[in-house]
Design a protein around this motif. Structure first.
Motif, mmCIF file in Angstrom:
data_model
loop_
_atom_site.group_PDB
_atom_site.id
_atom_site.type_symbol
_atom_site.label_atom_id
_atom_site.label_comp_id
_atom_site.label_asym_id
_atom_site.label_seq_id
_atom_site.Cartn_x
_atom_site.Cartn_y
_atom_site.Cartn_z
ATOM 1 N N LEU A 159 0.832 -1.194 0.000
ATOM 2 C CA LEU A 159 0.000 0.000 0.000
ATOM 3 C C LEU A 159 0.867 1.245 0.000
ATOM 4 O O LEU A 159 1.755 1.388 0.836
ATOM 5 N N VAL A 160 0.588 2.145 -0.946
ATOM 6 C CA VAL A 160 1.221 3.459 -0.970
ATOM 7 C C VAL A 160 0.171 4.471 -0.547
ATOM 8 O O VAL A 160 -0.896 4.557 -1.156
ATOM 9 N N LEU A 161 0.475 5.217 0.507
ATOM 10 C CA LEU A 161 -0.369 6.336 0.922
ATOM 11 C C LEU A 161 0.258 7.591 0.327
ATOM 12 O O LEU A 161 1.368 7.973 0.698
ATOM 13 N N TYR B 269 1.891 11.180 -9.257
ATOM 14 C CA TYR B 269 2.717 10.188 -8.581
ATOM 15 C C TYR B 269 2.129 8.783 -8.730
ATOM 16 O O TYR B 269 2.828 7.838 -9.096
ATOM 17 N N GLY B 270 0.828 8.651 -8.470
ATOM 18 C CA GLY B 270 0.171 7.350 -8.635
ATOM 19 C C GLY B 270 0.224 6.862 -10.065
ATOM 20 O O GLY B 270 0.441 5.669 -10.321
ATOM 21 N N THR B 271 0.050 7.777 -11.006
ATOM 22 C CA THR B 271 0.131 7.416 -12.426
ATOM 23 C C THR B 271 1.524 6.907 -12.772
ATOM 24 O O THR B 271 1.672 5.903 -13.472
ATOM 25 N N MET B 272 2.556 7.588 -12.252
ATOM 26 C CA MET B 272 3.929 7.148 -12.491
ATOM 27 C C MET B 272 4.155 5.760 -11.895
ATOM 28 O O MET B 272 4.754 4.889 -12.535
ATOM 29 N N VAL C 172 -3.719 4.724 -1.943
ATOM 30 C CA VAL C 172 -4.743 5.593 -1.376
ATOM 31 C C VAL C 172 -4.174 7.002 -1.451
ATOM 32 O O VAL C 172 -3.130 7.298 -0.854
ATOM 33 N N SER C 173 -4.846 7.849 -2.230
ATOM 34 C CA SER C 173 -4.408 9.231 -2.427
ATOM 35 C C SER C 173 -5.258 10.164 -1.583
ATOM 36 O O SER C 173 -6.482 10.031 -1.543
ATOM 37 N N PHE C 174 -4.601 11.119 -0.938
ATOM 38 C CA PHE C 174 -5.271 12.140 -0.144
ATOM 39 C C PHE C 174 -5.088 13.479 -0.847
ATOM 40 O O PHE C 174 -3.952 13.902 -1.077
ATOM 41 N N VAL D 222 -9.342 7.428 -3.584
ATOM 42 C CA VAL D 222 -9.072 8.843 -3.354
ATOM 43 C C VAL D 222 -9.891 9.317 -2.162
ATOM 44 O O VAL D 222 -11.099 9.083 -2.111
ATOM 45 N N LEU D 223 -9.237 9.971 -1.211
ATOM 46 C CA LEU D 223 -9.920 10.537 -0.051
ATOM 47 C C LEU D 223 -9.740 12.060 -0.045
ATOM 48 O O LEU D 223 -8.645 12.556 -0.341
ATOM 49 N N PRO D 224 -10.801 12.795 0.321
ATOM 50 C CA PRO D 224 -10.796 14.258 0.187
ATOM 51 C C PRO D 224 -10.240 15.024 1.384
ATOM 52 O O PRO D 224 -10.755 16.082 1.743
#
Length: 187
Positions: A48-50, A59-62, A73-75, A97-99
């Motif tokens: 898991l990458v936070l 970053y997630g796309t890369m 999980v992207s914040f 994705v979390l806001p």
């Protein structure tokens, strides 16, 4: 013997940037660093990458382009970049994705909005050196966003036994994010 301190300082900065960039330092991730980072994630069996301060998801796309297959999980607390981030993550069942902004307390947080499409936005004041080096990134206003502590979200975000890599792109707010990961506040 005379030492050229500015030259030594410049060489040290260059070396530090080269070392930090593959590990998720702020800025657009370089594609040539991605394969090396993904090899490290595999080596350490990261599940898991936070991605904190994910902005629009570069970053997630890369990570995906370079072969990372674990969960992300992207914040991202800002609505505009988060909309683009959600588009990037929409077709990926292992990317959520979390806001939220993350920090050392839950509740409203005032972000200074940067003129570079929000990339340099921060809860902290911009230093004069940053303004002079990147005038296009000067703050254009503020916005109230919801902040959470990572330890308050931990059980809902991680699964038992997952190995986690924490990537922070929070423009000087790292200390507060890490304090919010360390258990209940005591004072």
């Amino acid at each position: 013997m005379s030492i050229d301190l500015p030259a030594v300082r410049d060489r040290a900065r260059t070396a530090l940037r080269r070392l930090a960039r593959p590990l998720g330092a702020p800025g657009r991730p370089a594609d040539d660093d991605g394969p090396r980072l993904v090899r490290l994630l595999r080596r350490y069996e990261i599940d898991l990458v936070l991605d904190v301060g994910a902005h629009s998801g570069a970053y997630g796309t890369m990570l995906r382009r370079c072969g990372y297959e674990g969960r992300i999980v992207s914040f991202e607390p800002l609505r505009e970049p988060r909309a683009e981030l959600r588009l990037r993550a929409a077709e990926d069942p292992f990317w959520s994705v979390l806001p939220y902004a993350l920090g050392d307390r839950a509740g409203p947080l005032t972000l200074n909005i940067a003129g570079d499409a929000g990339l340099s936005s921060s809860a902290l004041a911009m230093l004069p050196r940053h303004r002079s080096a990147a005038p296009h990134a000067a703050y254009t206003g503020t916005r109230s966003v919801e902040a959470q502590r990572l330890d308050g979200l931990w059980e809902g975000v991680t699964a038992p036994g997952e190995r986690v890599f924490l990537r922070l792109a929070v423009q000087g707010y790292e200390h507060e994010v890490l304090r919010g990961a360390g258990g209940p506040k005591t004072c």
